[in-house]
Each structure stands twice: as structure tokens, then as C-alpha cells.
Design an enzyme around this catalytic site. Structure first.
Site, PDB file in Angstrom:
ATOM      1  N   LYS A   1      82.104  -9.175 -44.864  1.00 25.15           N
ATOM      2  CA  LYS A   1      80.894  -9.959 -45.111  1.00 25.15           C
ATOM      3  C   LYS A   1      80.937 -11.246 -44.314  1.00 25.15           C
ATOM      4  CE  LYS A   1      80.211  -8.666 -50.011  1.00 25.15           C
ATOM      5  NZ  LYS A   1      78.907  -7.993 -49.881  1.00 25.15           N
TER       6      LYS A   1
ATOM      7  N   ARG B   1      80.513   1.630 -55.658  1.00 26.63           N
ATOM      8  CA  ARG B   1      80.231   3.032 -56.001  1.00 26.63           C
ATOM      9  C   ARG B   1      81.462   3.911 -55.808  1.00 26.63           C
ATOM     10  NH1 ARG B   1      75.560   3.022 -51.576  1.00 26.63           N
ATOM     11  NH2 ARG B   1      75.742   0.821 -52.110  1.00 26.63           N
TER      12      ARG B   1
END
Ligand code: BES
Ligand code: MN
Ligand code: ZN
Length: 491
Positions: free
Chosen positions: A270, A344
Site C-alpha cells: 500500500k 478473504r
């Protein structure tokens, strides 16, 4: 620690540091205003009862109240003043109470007997949540706090029922504030093993069964999503498994939490500013832990079984590579095209595990996608599910406790977006619909178990200057929704 109490009697005689009384739009005095004779001062300040128009009246000789001060609060339109409005109003007023040590309010008496129980609980919750601060890391913390919250009610109400409502509020405030503490704790001080240790400590005190799966056990068990996400970190993954039995032999409700203790993005790293708040990426885990804490304290007549996936997502020499394929618990394989879509991957194993264990339903909470924040803004939870009845129950609970939640569709026609060229599925979709494709990915692991996924990427963490019920930082969303859902389910 704060005591939560219910009392009846004249507002004039309430012996609290601060007494909070509401005035409605048009200078209409709310309960306790006439008795304490504070309306003239409020009117003299040119206030009219609109939201945010507050006046602190400190006691002087001859004043008609026992409290050290009365806070007259503008409560807006009287017919909109329900339990949820009370909670918000008390939350905003609570900061002032910290200076006075103890606080009481007459606000609950603005509703009739039918809503009294909800009103008492909401007022107490607002005052308890609104006084929350996270001071642990300050060298010179503001030590002022509120030691007692008292909700003043009508002598026509059933005092036993109201006392129980105040006590319930105390349990909920305690659980929500614990979740906030866990979220606000820096990632460097709360890696997966430390989060698991907090869970074990809570479970022991609450009389709940807790098993922490270590790295070796996760490997043997085939929890390769959690392991893959965590393999670039020096702090190995854990899975927290909790069981609470309050309803005999009924099939438990399964709870899954995203416990990414820090999300750097991994090799798909990020940008720096997007990482600033990523200690919050275990908010779903914190919420599930807090839900257990409250369920046990309230002795809810439900059975619960949680699997909480804790990993730290870091780049490193052993980090997973874009293009790697994970063989998840239960057999489904996923292609990792972006290591920043890690939640996930870790949660997949936990979902598969609970499905395999045979739970009655699965609910998860996860700070899963920025796309959900784009869709719904920063303060609304996105709910996606496979079962209308379960979804209805969750949405009803969320509305009842004023944690804004909106359904997004698990649109089957988007399923091709997560088709992989090499594995069963891939961990990213296309540019648009990212909250939904993440939900569709999770759905692959629950089989036919009724399932609701709560994407709390927006509301779990308040980045601005604070919200109605507390300061900037972890909010404790969706703990109150989950507790309400479970309490309703218990009947
Ligand atoms: N933890 C983030 C999602 C998030 C974003 C939470 C903002 C709280 C605030 C999640 O793991 C993530 O990085 N999601 C990516 C997915 C993308 C790579 C498909 C995102 O939303 O950008
Ligand atoms: Mn991520
Ligand atoms: Zn994440």
C-alpha cells in the site's frame, strides 16, 4: 470501571456531579427542566432547543438542584426523540461528564412506558460509550473519568425491568470499549499471538472455551490461507476458536472475524498514507471477541462457535507472491493476484472450518474492502448474504441499535469476475464492484450454510474528529448489532 444504575425520584434531588436534562425545539422543556429551574438561563443564552445548543449551569447558592451542575442539552424535535436519538445525544454530551466524575440524566422520561426499557438502556449506553478515551499511550493522560452513570426514570415504570436495562447497557459498553481498545492498540503491540492471548484471557474470565491454533496446528489442519497471508511476517498467524453454550444442544451460530493485525498490503504494498490506519484491520476479530464477552455476561440463550483468522500481512523474503496459489482448508484453491486482497484469503479457511463443523448460520465481520467505503461512505456497514431471513434479522438488529447497515447484492452474474485461469477462483475481481466480488469470494467457502457478510471497512474506524458515541479511532462496530441479533434470536 463505571457503574450503571437506574433510579427514580425527583430530578432536583439526584446526587450526581452532572445532571443532563433535554430541551426540545421551540424551548419546550424536557423531563427535569422545570424541576431544576434551568429554562430561564437556557433561554437567556438565546438557545431554542436545537441540536448542539448546550448550556452548562453550575450550581450557586439558592439553586434548586442537588447536582454540582446541570447540562441543558438541545434535543431537537420532540417527536423524533426516540431511544436511538437519546443514545446519540447522551454520547455527544458525555465528554462534559468526565469533569464531574458522576453523571445522571432525566432524558429517558421523554418517552412513554412502552419504550421505557429501550430508552433507559440507550441513555446509559450513550453516556458510557461517549466517555470512552484511549489514553494508554500518553505520558500525561487526562485521568478524569466517569465512575457512575445513573438513568432517572418514572415511578410508573417497573424498576426491576429498568435496572436490568441499565445493567445490560453496562455489559454492552464494557464489550464495545474492549473492542475499541483492541483496535486502537498499535499493531506492533498486538501481533496475532498477542491478540490470541487477549482472547484467552477474556475467555477464562468469562467461562468460555477458547482454543488457539498455532502455526504448526494450522499447517497440519490445512489452513493455508491464514498461513499464506502471514508468511511474510516475523509474527506467525493464529486462529482463535471460541465456543459459548447458552442453549443446550442447539446447533451454534458461527462467527468469523477478520483479524489482520496489520495490513501493509504485502508485496502488493500500500502507499504510506493508506497504511496509517491499518492497525484497524483486525476490527472484525475484535468485534467477534467482544460479542462473546457480552454474550457470556448476559447469559444469552444461544450457542456460538467462532473462528477468528489472525495474520499479519507484511512484505518480506518469505512473503507470498502475486500468482501464488493457495490450497485452502476444505479443498478450494485460490490464485493470489494481489496480496493486498488478503482478508478473504485468511477468512476462507475459517469459513470452511465452521461450515465443516456444521453450524446453523455464519456471520462474519471484516474490514474487507475500500470499495465498500466508496459505495456506502465511511459510516455504513455493507451487508451481503445468501439467506433473506438471516439478512432480515441482521438488518433489523442493526436498525434497532442505530448501527447504519445497508444490503449489497451477492450478484451471481459477477461470479465470473473471480474466475481464475489456473485455480478455482482468484482473489480480485475487476475494477468495479469490489465489495461484492469480495463477498462472492467468501461465499465459495460456506457451502449451503445461511451466510451474512458484514463489510465494516468504513464504520469500524473513525478517522476524523470523532463520532456521536466516541472519539476518533476504533468504534466497536458492529458489536451492538451482533448482540442485539443474538438476543432477539434467543427470544
Ligand atoms: N484492509 C483493506 C481494506 C480497507 C480499506 C479497510 C480501507 C479499511 C479501510 C483490504 O485488505 C484491502 O486492502 N482491500 C483492497 C482490495 C483490492 C486489492 C482488491 C482494497 O480495498 O483496495
Ligand atoms: Mn489489504
Ligand atoms: Zn486488509
Amino acid at each position: 470501571v463505571t457503574t450503571f444504575a437506574y433510579a427514580v425520584g425527583s430530578p432536583r434531588e439526584v446526587a450526581a456531579g452532572l445532571l443532563i436534562v433535554p430541551v426540545f425545539e421551540g424551548l419546550e422543556p424536557g423531563p427535569g427542566v422545570r424541576e431544576t429551574r434551568v429554562l430561564d438561563a437556557y433561554a437567556a443564552a438565546k438557545h431554542t432547543g436545537e441540536h448542539g445548543e448546550h448550556l452548562l449551569v453550575t450550581k450557586r447558592r439558592g439553586d434548586r438542584f442537588a447536582a454540582d451542575a446541570v447540562l441543558v442539552v438541545g434535543a431537537g424535535k420532540k417527536d423524533a426523540f426516540d431511544a436511538n436519538a437519546m443514545r446519540r445525544l447522551m454520547g455527544r454530551a458525555a465528554g462534559t461528564a468526565r469533569r464531574f466524575g458522576t453523571v445522571a440524566t432525566t432524558a429517558a422520561m421523554a418517552v412513554g412506558a412502552r419504550q421505557a426499557e429501550e430508552a433507559v438502556q440507550a441513555c446509559a449506553e450513550g453516556l458510557g460509550l461517549g466517555t470512552y478515551r484511549f489514553d494508554r499511550y500518553r505520558s500525561d493522560p487526562d485521568r478524569r473519568s466517569v465512575t457512575k452513570v445513573t438513568v432517572v426514570g418514572s415511578s410508573r415504570w417497573d424498576a426491576k425491568v429498568m435496572r436490568a436495562a441499565a445493567r445490560r447497557a453496562g455489559v454492552i459498553v464494557d464489550a464495545v470499549c474492549w473492542a475499541r481498545d483492541l483496535v486502537n492498540t498499535p499493531a506492533g503491540d498486538l501481533p496475532p499471538a498477542a491478540l490470541a492471548a487477549e482472547a484467552q484471557k477474556m475467555a477464562k474470565a468469562a467461562g468460555i472455551t477458547c482454543k488457539v491454533w498455532n502455526e504448526t496446528q494450522l499447517r497440519t489442519g490445512g489452513f493455508n490461507g491464514m498461513l499464506g497471508v502471514g508468511q511474510g511476517s516475523a509474527n506467525p498467524p493464529r486462529m482463535i476458536e471460541l465456543r459459548y453454550t447458552g442453549a443446550g444442544r442447539a446447533k451454534p451460530i458461527g462467527l468469523v472475524g477478520k483479524g489482520i493485525t496489520f495490513d501493509s498490503g504485502g508485496l502488493s504494498i500500500k502507499p504510506a498514507d493508506a497504511m496509517e490506519t491499518m492497525k484497524c484491520d483486525m476490527s472484525g476479530a475484535a468485534a467477534m471477541l467482544a460479542t462473546f464477552k457480552a454474550a457470556a455476561a448476559l447469559k444469552l440463550k444461544v450457542n456460538l462457535h467462532a473462528a477468528i483468522a489472525c495474520s499479519e500481512n507484511m512484505p518480506g523474503g518469505r512473503a507470498q507472491h502475486p500468482g501464488d496459489v493457495i490450497h485452502h482448508r476444505g479443498g478450494v484453491t485460490s490464485e493470489v493476484l494481489n496480496t493486498d486482497a488478503e482478508g478473504r484469503l485468511a477468512m476462507a479457511d475459517a469459513l470452511a472450518y465452521l461450515h465443516e463443523q456444521g453450524v446453523a448460520a455464519i456471520i462474519d465481520a471484516a474490514t474487507l474492502t475500500g470499495a465498500c467505503v466508496v459505495a456506502l461512505g465511511p459510516s455504513i456497514t455493507g451487508a451481503m448474504g445468501t439467506d433473506d431471513e438471516l439478512m432480515g434479522q441482521i438488518l433489523d438488529a442493526a436498525r434497532a441499535v442505530d448501527e447504519p447497515t445497508w444490503e449489497l447484492p451477492l450478484h451471481a452474474a459477477y461470479r465470473p469476475m473471480i474466475e481464475s485461469k489456473v485455480a478455482d477462483i482468484k482473489n480480485i475481481g475487476k475494477r468495479y464492484g469490489g465489495a461484492i466480488t469480495a463477498g462472492l469470494f467468501l461465499k465459495e467457502f460456506v457451502g449451503d450454510t445461511p451466510f451474512v457478510h458484514l463489510d465494516i471497512a468504513g464504520p469500524a474506524f473513525e478517522e476524523g474528529g470523532g463520532h456521536d458515541l466516541g472519539p476518533a479511532g476504533g468504534t466497536g462496530v458492529p458489536v451492538r448489532t451482533l448482540i442485539r441479533f443474538l438476543a432477539d434470536r434467543a427470544g
